[in-house]
Design an enzyme around this catalytic site. Structure first.
Site, mmCIF file in Angstrom:
data_model
loop_
_atom_site.group_PDB
_atom_site.id
_atom_site.type_symbol
_atom_site.label_atom_id
_atom_site.label_comp_id
_atom_site.label_asym_id
_atom_site.label_seq_id
_atom_site.Cartn_x
_atom_site.Cartn_y
_atom_site.Cartn_z
ATOM 1 N N ASN A 1 -21.853 -11.071 2.569
ATOM 2 C CA ASN A 1 -20.588 -11.748 2.652
ATOM 3 C C ASN A 1 -19.534 -11.846 3.509
ATOM 4 O OD1 ASN A 1 -18.346 -13.243 0.465
ATOM 5 N ND2 ASN A 1 -17.666 -11.234 1.073
ATOM 6 N N TYR B 1 -17.503 -21.922 13.442
ATOM 7 C CA TYR B 1 -17.754 -21.438 12.092
ATOM 8 C C TYR B 1 -18.918 -22.342 11.349
ATOM 9 C CZ TYR B 1 -16.562 -20.294 7.139
ATOM 10 O OH TYR B 1 -16.799 -19.834 5.839
ATOM 11 N N LYS C 1 -22.397 -20.624 10.077
ATOM 12 C CA LYS C 1 -22.968 -20.820 8.741
ATOM 13 C C LYS C 1 -24.233 -21.327 8.533
ATOM 14 C CE LYS C 1 -19.559 -18.144 6.653
ATOM 15 N NZ LYS C 1 -19.889 -17.028 6.253
HETATM 16 P P1 NAP Z 1 -11.456 -13.236 3.065
HETATM 17 O O1 NAP Z 1 -10.527 -13.311 1.770
HETATM 18 O O2 NAP Z 1 -10.699 -13.569 4.297
HETATM 19 O O3 NAP Z 1 -12.180 -11.755 2.962
HETATM 20 C C1 NAP Z 1 -12.972 -11.284 4.063
HETATM 21 C C2 NAP Z 1 -13.606 -10.231 3.515
HETATM 22 O O4 NAP Z 1 -14.540 -9.751 4.840
HETATM 23 C C3 NAP Z 1 -12.791 -8.892 3.632
HETATM 24 O O5 NAP Z 1 -13.074 -7.941 2.549
HETATM 25 C C4 NAP Z 1 -12.738 -8.225 4.944
HETATM 26 O O6 NAP Z 1 -12.562 -7.112 5.204
HETATM 27 C C5 NAP Z 1 -14.247 -8.524 5.089
HETATM 28 N N1 NAP Z 1 -14.536 -8.615 6.625
HETATM 29 C C6 NAP Z 1 -14.133 -9.400 7.871
HETATM 30 N N2 NAP Z 1 -14.683 -9.051 8.910
HETATM 31 C C7 NAP Z 1 -15.301 -7.947 8.701
HETATM 32 C C8 NAP Z 1 -16.377 -7.035 9.279
HETATM 33 N N3 NAP Z 1 -16.274 -7.192 10.794
HETATM 34 N N4 NAP Z 1 -16.713 -6.034 8.967
HETATM 35 C C9 NAP Z 1 -16.630 -5.958 7.637
HETATM 36 N N5 NAP Z 1 -15.901 -6.601 6.666
HETATM 37 C C10 NAP Z 1 -15.339 -7.851 7.222
HETATM 38 O O7 NAP Z 1 -12.746 -14.302 2.839
HETATM 39 P P2 NAP Z 1 -13.440 -15.156 1.644
HETATM 40 O O8 NAP Z 1 -12.702 -16.361 1.596
HETATM 41 O O9 NAP Z 1 -13.466 -14.000 0.574
HETATM 42 O O10 NAP Z 1 -14.718 -15.250 2.234
HETATM 43 C C11 NAP Z 1 -15.839 -14.606 2.001
HETATM 44 C C12 NAP Z 1 -17.317 -14.956 2.595
HETATM 45 O O11 NAP Z 1 -17.301 -16.365 1.975
HETATM 46 C C13 NAP Z 1 -16.878 -15.423 4.066
HETATM 47 O O12 NAP Z 1 -18.258 -15.250 4.603
HETATM 48 C C14 NAP Z 1 -16.511 -16.759 4.059
HETATM 49 O O13 NAP Z 1 -16.865 -17.379 5.349
HETATM 50 C C15 NAP Z 1 -17.302 -17.383 3.050
HETATM 51 N N6 NAP Z 1 -16.725 -18.811 2.595
HETATM 52 C C16 NAP Z 1 -15.494 -18.699 1.972
HETATM 53 C C17 NAP Z 1 -14.949 -20.135 1.731
HETATM 54 C C18 NAP Z 1 -13.643 -20.108 1.422
HETATM 55 O O14 NAP Z 1 -13.056 -21.349 1.131
HETATM 56 N N7 NAP Z 1 -12.675 -18.921 1.050
HETATM 57 C C19 NAP Z 1 -15.676 -21.158 1.798
HETATM 58 C C20 NAP Z 1 -17.193 -21.019 2.152
HETATM 59 C C21 NAP Z 1 -17.406 -19.665 2.588
HETATM 60 P P3 NAP Z 1 -10.737 -6.437 5.217
HETATM 61 O O15 NAP Z 1 -10.173 -6.885 3.826
HETATM 62 O O16 NAP Z 1 -10.959 -4.966 5.403
HETATM 63 O O17 NAP Z 1 -10.274 -6.973 6.462
#
Ligand code: NAP
Length: 234
Positions: free
Chosen positions: A77, A142, A146
């Site tokens: 994730n 991105y 993905k």
């Molecule tokens: P988020 O709120 O920004 O959280 C990101 C998470 O990833 C945090 O726990 C962060 O850890 C961790 N992280 C970032 N870089 C890392 C690294 N190098 N090593 C280990 N952990 C790392 O993001 P989210 O929205 O929950 O997104 C989670 C996933 O869903 C991602 O892959 C994102 O691309 C995908 N996604 C999100 C959306 C959306 O609209 N939000 C839509 C489609 C897909 P820290 O807290 O310690 O920094």
């Protein structure tokens, strides 16, 4: 008791996945990069373990999995986003985006697989994005990263099926997390308007799909890209 490792589980979608999997009785590993307090609090709440590690670092991921122990369920994730014109995207930004989102998947799956293959049972769910399906303007890096995860899902599903391991992908739409915190209210509202179900998604919406794909009920489902996007990509 099954062991579930969720990368990037300190916040947002990953934290919701860790909660959902803990709710099924799994022992959860809460991986994070910087948010130590949040990850440790969540691990305490779930009776799991907080695991600091940059998923882009192959050796660090191997050490993390050694510390956590055998992984039965892996949720790939952890991810970062970048909103920029392609022409303004530096090669370093491009590389870091691929390092976290794509190399991270390689590193995690490599470390988790030996046990799954030995057990002839495993669940891998990779978190892609609807932009990996459709492509987004000003998010070329991105979208490319993905989309790579979608190819990886399909290929690994074929390769690992005979070992009793399913590999699926969820492609979330616009989910209300820190990742979208920089978007203004007007942009968020117009994204909700463009979504057939007329709202942004929640981390729990995505976690419910991930939990299903990790369950015994999903035993005959592999290589699938499940859009959890309120119909946005239809
Ligand atoms: P988020 O709120 O920004 O959280 C990101 C998470 O990833 C945090 O726990 C962060 O850890 C961790 N992280 C970032 N870089 C890392 C690294 N190098 N090593 C280990 N952990 C790392 O993001 P989210 O929205 O929950 O997104 C989670 C996933 O869903 C991602 O892959 C994102 O691309 C995908 N996604 C999100 C959306 C959306 O609209 N939000 C839509 C489609 C897909 P820290 O807290 O310690 O920094």
């Amino acid at each position: 008791m099954r062991a579930a490792l969720v990368s990037g589980a300190s916040r947002g979608i990953g934290a919701a996945c860790a909660r959902a999997l803990a709710g099924t009785g799994a022992r959860v590993g809460v991986n994070y990069l910087k948010s130590r307090d949040k990850a440790e609090a969540l691990a305490r709440e779930l009776g799991g373990v907080a695991l600091p590690c940059d998923v882009a670092d192959f050796d660090a991921v191997s050490r993390m999995v050694e510390t956590f122990g055998d992984v039965d369920i892996l949720v790939v994730n952890a991810g970062i986003a970048l909103q920029k014109l392609f022409t303004d995207t530096s090669f370093d930004e491009w590389r870091r985006l691929f390092a976290v989102n794509v190399d991270g998947a390689y590193n995690l799956i490599h470390a988790a697989l030996p046990h799954m293959i030995h057990e002839k049972w495993g669940r891998i769910v990779i978190v892609s994005s609807m932009w990996g399906v459709r492509g987004a303007s000003c998010e070329a890096a991105y979208s490319a990263a993905k989309a790579a995860l979608i190819g990886l899902t399909k290929a690994l599903a074929k390769e690992l099926g005979p070992s009793g391991i399913t590999v699926n992908c969820v492609a979330p739409g616009v989910i209300d997390t820190d990742m979208n915190a920089a978007l203004d209210r007007e942009t968020l509202s117009s994204l909700a308007d463009d979504t057939p179900l007329c709202r942004l998604g929640t981390p729990e919406d995505v976690a419910a799909a991930v939990k299903f794909l990790c369950s015994d009920e999903a035993a005959f489902i592999t290589g699938q890209i499940l859009c959890v996007d309120g119909g946005f990509a239809v």
